[in-house]
Design a protein around this motif. Structure first.
Motif, PDB file in Angstrom:
ATOM      1  N   UNK A 228       0.819  -1.215   0.000  1.00  0.00           N
ATOM      2  CA  UNK A 228       0.000   0.000   0.000  1.00  0.00           C
ATOM      3  C   UNK A 228       0.846   1.254   0.000  1.00  0.00           C
ATOM      4  N   UNK A 229       1.926   1.252   0.796  1.00  0.00           N
ATOM      5  CA  UNK A 229       2.815   2.412   0.852  1.00  0.00           C
ATOM      6  C   UNK A 229       3.483   2.653  -0.500  1.00  0.00           C
ATOM      7  N   UNK A 230       3.923   1.571  -1.151  1.00  0.00           N
ATOM      8  CA  UNK A 230       4.562   1.730  -2.473  1.00  0.00           C
ATOM      9  C   UNK A 230       3.566   2.256  -3.508  1.00  0.00           C
ATOM     10  N   UNK A 231       2.330   1.806  -3.425  1.00  0.00           N
ATOM     11  CA  UNK A 231       1.324   2.282  -4.370  1.00  0.00           C
ATOM     12  C   UNK A 231       1.062   3.777  -4.188  1.00  0.00           C
ATOM     13  N   UNK A 232       0.981   4.195  -2.930  1.00  0.00           N
ATOM     14  CA  UNK A 232       0.755   5.615  -2.656  1.00  0.00           C
ATOM     15  C   UNK A 232       1.949   6.446  -3.115  1.00  0.00           C
ATOM     16  N   UNK A 233       3.160   5.964  -2.839  1.00  0.00           N
ATOM     17  CA  UNK A 233       4.358   6.686  -3.281  1.00  0.00           C
ATOM     18  C   UNK A 233       4.420   6.784  -4.804  1.00  0.00           C
ATOM     19  N   UNK A 234       4.028   5.698  -5.474  1.00  0.00           N
ATOM     20  CA  UNK A 234       4.000   5.733  -6.934  1.00  0.00           C
ATOM     21  C   UNK A 234       3.017   6.755  -7.460  1.00  0.00           C
ATOM     22  N   UNK A 235       1.846   6.835  -6.822  1.00  0.00           N
ATOM     23  CA  UNK A 235       0.842   7.808  -7.245  1.00  0.00           C
ATOM     24  C   UNK A 235       1.307   9.233  -6.979  1.00  0.00           C
ATOM     25  N   UNK A 236       2.005   9.431  -5.849  1.00  0.00           N
ATOM     26  CA  UNK A 236       2.545  10.760  -5.544  1.00  0.00           C
ATOM     27  C   UNK A 236       3.584  11.178  -6.585  1.00  0.00           C
ATOM     28  N   UNK A 237       4.426  10.233  -6.989  1.00  0.00           N
ATOM     29  CA  UNK A 237       5.431  10.528  -8.006  1.00  0.00           C
ATOM     30  C   UNK A 237       4.760  10.894  -9.334  1.00  0.00           C
ATOM     31  N   UNK A 238       3.715  10.138  -9.680  1.00  0.00           N
ATOM     32  CA  UNK A 238       2.982  10.433 -10.915  1.00  0.00           C
ATOM     33  C   UNK A 238       2.331  11.806 -10.844  1.00  0.00           C
ATOM     34  N   UNK A 239       1.731  12.121  -9.677  1.00  0.00           N
ATOM     35  CA  UNK A 239       1.093  13.428  -9.505  1.00  0.00           C
ATOM     36  C   UNK A 239       2.099  14.558  -9.679  1.00  0.00           C
ATOM     37  N   UNK A 240       3.299  14.367  -9.128  1.00  0.00           N
ATOM     38  CA  UNK A 240       4.329  15.396  -9.233  1.00  0.00           C
ATOM     39  C   UNK A 240       4.714  15.621 -10.695  1.00  0.00           C
ATOM     40  N   UNK A 241       4.909  14.533 -11.425  1.00  0.00           N
ATOM     41  CA  UNK A 241       5.254  14.659 -12.851  1.00  0.00           C
ATOM     42  C   UNK A 241       4.122  15.295 -13.638  1.00  0.00           C
ATOM     43  N   UNK A 242       2.888  14.885 -13.320  1.00  0.00           N
ATOM     44  CA  UNK A 242       1.731  15.429 -14.024  1.00  0.00           C
ATOM     45  C   UNK A 242       1.579  16.919 -13.747  1.00  0.00           C
ATOM     46  N   UNK A 243       1.844  17.317 -12.510  1.00  0.00           N
ATOM     47  CA  UNK A 243       1.791  18.732 -12.145  1.00  0.00           C
ATOM     48  C   UNK A 243       2.774  19.534 -12.990  1.00  0.00           C
ATOM     49  N   UNK A 244       3.994  19.004 -13.146  1.00  0.00           N
ATOM     50  CA  UNK A 244       5.009  19.708 -13.937  1.00  0.00           C
ATOM     51  C   UNK A 244       4.593  19.813 -15.402  1.00  0.00           C
ATOM     52  N   UNK A 245       4.034  18.730 -15.938  1.00  0.00           N
ATOM     53  CA  UNK A 245       3.634  18.735 -17.349  1.00  0.00           C
ATOM     54  C   UNK A 245       2.511  19.744 -17.591  1.00  0.00           C
ATOM     55  N   UNK A 246       1.522  19.771 -16.705  1.00  0.00           N
ATOM     56  CA  UNK A 246       0.400  20.704 -16.876  1.00  0.00           C
ATOM     57  C   UNK A 246       0.884  22.140 -16.730  1.00  0.00           C
ATOM     58  N   UNK A 247       1.751  22.382 -15.753  1.00  0.00           N
ATOM     59  CA  UNK A 247       2.283  23.733 -15.562  1.00  0.00           C
ATOM     60  C   UNK A 247       3.047  24.197 -16.800  1.00  0.00           C
ATOM     61  N   UNK A 248       3.818  23.284 -17.384  1.00  0.00           N
ATOM     62  CA  UNK A 248       4.551  23.620 -18.610  1.00  0.00           C
ATOM     63  C   UNK A 248       3.587  23.916 -19.755  1.00  0.00           C
ATOM     64  N   UNK A 249       2.505  23.130 -19.829  1.00  0.00           N
ATOM     65  CA  UNK A 249       1.504  23.360 -20.870  1.00  0.00           C
ATOM     66  C   UNK A 249       0.842  24.712 -20.740  1.00  0.00           C
ATOM     67  N   UNK A 250       0.522  25.097 -19.499  1.00  0.00           N
ATOM     68  CA  UNK A 250      -0.082  26.418 -19.276  1.00  0.00           C
ATOM     69  C   UNK A 250       0.901  27.506 -19.687  1.00  0.00           C
ATOM     70  N   UNK A 251       2.163  27.296 -19.328  1.00  0.00           N
ATOM     71  CA  UNK A 251       3.168  28.297 -19.673  1.00  0.00           C
ATOM     72  C   UNK A 251       3.319  28.484 -21.169  1.00  0.00           C
ATOM     73  N   UNK A 252       3.284  27.386 -21.900  1.00  0.00           N
ATOM     74  CA  UNK A 252       3.430  27.489 -23.359  1.00  0.00           C
ATOM     75  C   UNK A 252       2.249  28.217 -23.989  1.00  0.00           C
ATOM     76  N   UNK A 253       1.103  28.192 -23.310  1.00  0.00           N
ATOM     77  CA  UNK A 253      -0.080  28.868 -23.836  1.00  0.00           C
ATOM     78  C   UNK A 253      -0.089  30.362 -23.525  1.00  0.00           C
ATOM     79  N   UNK A 254       0.282  30.726 -22.304  1.00  0.00           N
ATOM     80  CA  UNK A 254       0.035  32.114 -21.871  1.00  0.00           C
ATOM     81  C   UNK A 254       1.292  32.889 -21.500  1.00  0.00           C
TER      82      UNK A 254
END
Length: 294
Positions: A228-254
């Motif tokens: 369970x701990x590894x699954x949560x850590x994996x999801x946190x890592x994915x969330x962090x990467x996804x946050x960076x990708x979305x932030x970069x996408x917003x930046x490229x737009x505006x």
């Protein structure tokens, strides 16, 4: 072209050009100040709308990350508690095995019984203390869970929540060596060995069997909590990467290209100065008509 003091077309053209330059300069200065190429829907409705939608997604992602961090803390505390209990049960098993020797003297048997009682209290203390923010995954029933809350639709995982079930080790511990205050199974180990199953070495053998069963339960819990701990850590890592990708996408737009805007500002300042001079020259043109009346 006719000469007229009523209409100065040159001055009007120069004024229009100067006004256009001033508007461009205001836009460039706004981009430099805010760092945004699209700061309002008035700048670009399509891009602004998309950027606002992505900002909303970032907000939801942040809420999910907060919930995941809380679940990770709950799980990590439970893992630490279960690992400690595992060590303590191993010590109890060693003591019970030692007490199962039928040739052991009574004083030694009583000392071992006291050690077992101390270890049992330590296990109960760990069970009580393995709590984070009011959630304890080792104590209670299997109905209690640690959850990360609603997972954003942005995340491709099975189900809407990540859950780690309560391991109910407190109940398993009560079965293994008695509830708190019920120490008969352990105190019987310290009684004189009269050859019966309920005292001395016979009680130690019975306790050892229960401890082996409890230890198997603890091992299973450690495996479940670790997964369970590894699954949560994996999801946190994915969330962090996804946050960076979305932030970069917003930046490229505006986001504005500040190097480009700086160069534009320099050019517009020169255009503004030339526009002021051109307007000044155009305003002086009617003055030349006075020479015709001298």
């Amino acid at each position: 072209m006719a000469f007229s003091v009523n209409t100065n077309s040159g001055a009007m053209a120069a004024l229009q050009s100067l006004n256009s330059t001033n508007r461009s300069m205001e836009t460039t200065q706004s981009r430099i100040t805010t760092g945004l190429n699209v700061a309002s829907t008035k700048d670009d409705s399509a891009k602004y709308t998309v950027a606002q939608t992505l900002r909303g997604d970032l907000g939801k992602l942040g809420a999910v990350t907060t919930s995941l961090n809380n679940a990770k803390s709950v799980t990590d505390v439970a893992v630490a508690g279960a690992e400690q209990i595992s060590d303590l049960v191993n010590q109890m098993k060693s003591k019970a095995l030692e007490a199962s020797d039928a040739g052991l003297d009574n004083e030694s048997r009583k000392a071992i019984s006291n050690d077992l009682l101390t270890l049992k209290k330590q296990i109960n203390t760990v069970l009580e203390g393995s709590s984070f923010n009011g959630t304890n995954l080792l104590k209670g029933t299997a109905a209690t869970v640690a959850t990360d809350g609603k997972v954003s639709a942005l995340q491709s995982i099975n189900g809407d929540t990540l859950t780690v079930a309560n391991q109910a080790l407190s109940e398993a511990a009560d079965t293994a060596f008695g509830a708190s205050g019920t120490d008969t199974d352990i105190t019987n180990v310290g009684l004189d060995d009269d050859g019966t199953a309920g005292t001395g070495s016979g009680a130690a053998d019975a306790l050892l069997t229960k401890l082996d069963s409890f230890f198997d339960t603890v091992k299973t819990s450690l495996s479940d909590l670790g997964a369970g701990s590894r699954q949560i850590e994996g999801q946190l890592s994915f969330n962090s990467n996804l946050n960076d990708v979305i932030s970069t996408g917003i930046g490229s737009l505006v986001d504005a290209d500040l190097a480009k805007e700086s160069a534009n500002l320099q050019a517009l300042q020169v255009q503004q100065q030339l526009g002021v001079q051109a307007l000044s020259i155009a305003n002086q043109a009617p003055q030349t008509l006075l020479s015709l009346f001298r």
